[in-house]
Design a protein around this motif. Structure first.
Motif, PDB file in Angstrom:
ATOM      1  N   VAL A  96      47.186  38.287  41.574  1.00 40.06           N
ATOM      2  CA  VAL A  96      46.441  37.297  40.827  1.00 40.06           C
ATOM      3  C   VAL A  96      45.391  36.990  41.428  1.00 40.06           C
ATOM      4  N   ASN A 111      42.590  39.802  42.416  1.00 40.34           N
ATOM      5  CA  ASN A 111      41.633  40.140  41.437  1.00 40.34           C
ATOM      6  C   ASN A 111      40.633  38.988  40.846  1.00 40.34           C
ATOM      7  N   GLN A 112      41.318  37.800  40.821  1.00 36.27           N
ATOM      8  CA  GLN A 112      40.298  36.607  40.156  1.00 36.27           C
ATOM      9  C   GLN A 112      39.244  36.533  41.044  1.00 36.27           C
ATOM     10  N   TYR A 113      39.531  36.622  42.234  1.00 35.86           N
ATOM     11  CA  TYR A 113      38.301  36.557  43.393  1.00 35.86           C
ATOM     12  C   TYR A 113      37.363  37.877  43.017  1.00 35.86           C
ATOM     13  N   ALA A 117      35.239  37.515  40.092  1.00 35.67           N
ATOM     14  CA  ALA A 117      34.316  36.430  40.295  1.00 35.67           C
ATOM     15  C   ALA A 117      33.147  36.779  41.060  1.00 35.67           C
ATOM     16  N   ILE A 127      46.245  38.192  33.899  1.00 34.72           N
ATOM     17  CA  ILE A 127      45.086  37.322  34.207  1.00 34.72           C
ATOM     18  C   ILE A 127      43.753  38.100  33.772  1.00 34.72           C
ATOM     19  N   CYS A 128      43.863  39.345  33.844  1.00 37.62           N
ATOM     20  CA  CYS A 128      42.604  40.264  33.195  1.00 37.62           C
ATOM     21  C   CYS A 128      42.559  40.035  31.791  1.00 37.62           C
ATOM     22  N   LYS A 134      43.273  37.021  30.209  1.00 40.75           N
ATOM     23  CA  LYS A 134      42.463  35.666  30.280  1.00 40.75           C
ATOM     24  C   LYS A 134      41.064  35.958  30.534  1.00 40.75           C
ATOM     25  N   ASN A 135      40.605  36.850  31.325  1.00 43.87           N
ATOM     26  CA  ASN A 135      39.326  37.169  31.684  1.00 43.87           C
ATOM     27  C   ASN A 135      38.516  38.113  30.659  1.00 43.87           C
TER      28      ASN A 135
END
Length: 235
Positions: free
Chosen positions: A70, A73-75, A78, A178-179, A181-182
């Motif tokens: 997570v 991938n969030q990094y 962003a 998390i994808c 969520k984005n």
């Protein structure tokens, strides 16, 4: 062929390919003949770029387990204009209808270690992510289960089998979560590297090491099948 950061910066969208383990990423580097000078470092590992079907693709390692998957991938979401994430790599087989080296593209990703299973269902609806694979011409009929605890012990394997899990890993469903969520599309492409074995009557450490050896031997075969036969379908 390597791409300069200036060239990369001109792209308004790209596909991200998330790869967890060291062995999976090494197999990827070998497959795409990635030179040392093409590899860039970020907090969770390394990444490199390729152009596939005219689309810029960033391949990145995240290391294993849900937090790293997570976080990595969030990094990347962003820092780059990623519009789709492909989670590629190996998994443990659970459903005996499939065999080692079979490629699984699940239409459902679940985190199964997020409940008090003694009083709640193992697969809690709030941690289930549906994935639309039908638009790629794939009949959805597979579920990938994710937990920080790898499926090594026989009792874990039996529990997942009883709950309709097709394959299991330690990050994919969390990344899909998390994808969502984005609001980024996520497709999971996993190849079965091994099946858990009944360690009853055996030395658990020896049994685990044997399973790891099978995994390591099969990882390059899985990654080659994914890149040869499936990658371009989703890019």
């Amino acid at each position: 062929m390597g791409l300069s950061l200036e060239t990369v910066g001109k792209h308004r969208f790209m596909v991200g390919i998330s790869i967890a383990t060291v062995w999976e990423f090494e197999a990827t580097l070998d497959y795409f003949h990635v030179k040392e000078t093409e590899r860039m470092t970020y907090p969770y590992g390394k990444y490199f770029f390729r152009v596939i079907n005219g689309t810029l693709v960033v391949f990145y390692s995240t290391s294993v387990r849900k937090v790293n998957g997570v976080g990595g991938n969030q990094y990347m979401l962003a820092h780059f204009p990623i519009t789709k994430v492909l989670v590629v790599g190996t998994c443990a087989g659970i459903d005996k209808r499939f065999d080692v080296l079979d490629i699984i593209i699940p239409d459902r990703a679940v985190q199964y270690d997020c409940t008090v299973k003694e009083i709640e269902p193992l697969l809690k609806p709030s941690f289930v992510v549906p994935i639309d694979v039908t638009k790629y011409g794939i009949d959805g009929n597979a579920t990938i289960g994710t937990a920080d605890r790898a499926v090594v012990m026989w009792r874990d394997y039996l529990e997942l089998q009883e709950n309709g899990i097709t394959v299991a890993d330690t990050e994919a469903a969390a990344i899909a979560y998390i994808c969502r969520k984005n609001e980024i599309e996520c497709i999971i492409i996993k190849g079965i590297s091994d099946f858990p074995t009944d360690e009853t009557g055996l030395d658990p450490l020896q049994s685990n090491q044997e399973q790891i050896n099978v995994y390591i031997a099969n990882t390059p075969k899985v990654m080659t099948r994914i890149f040869d036969d499936y990658l371009q379908l989703f890019i």
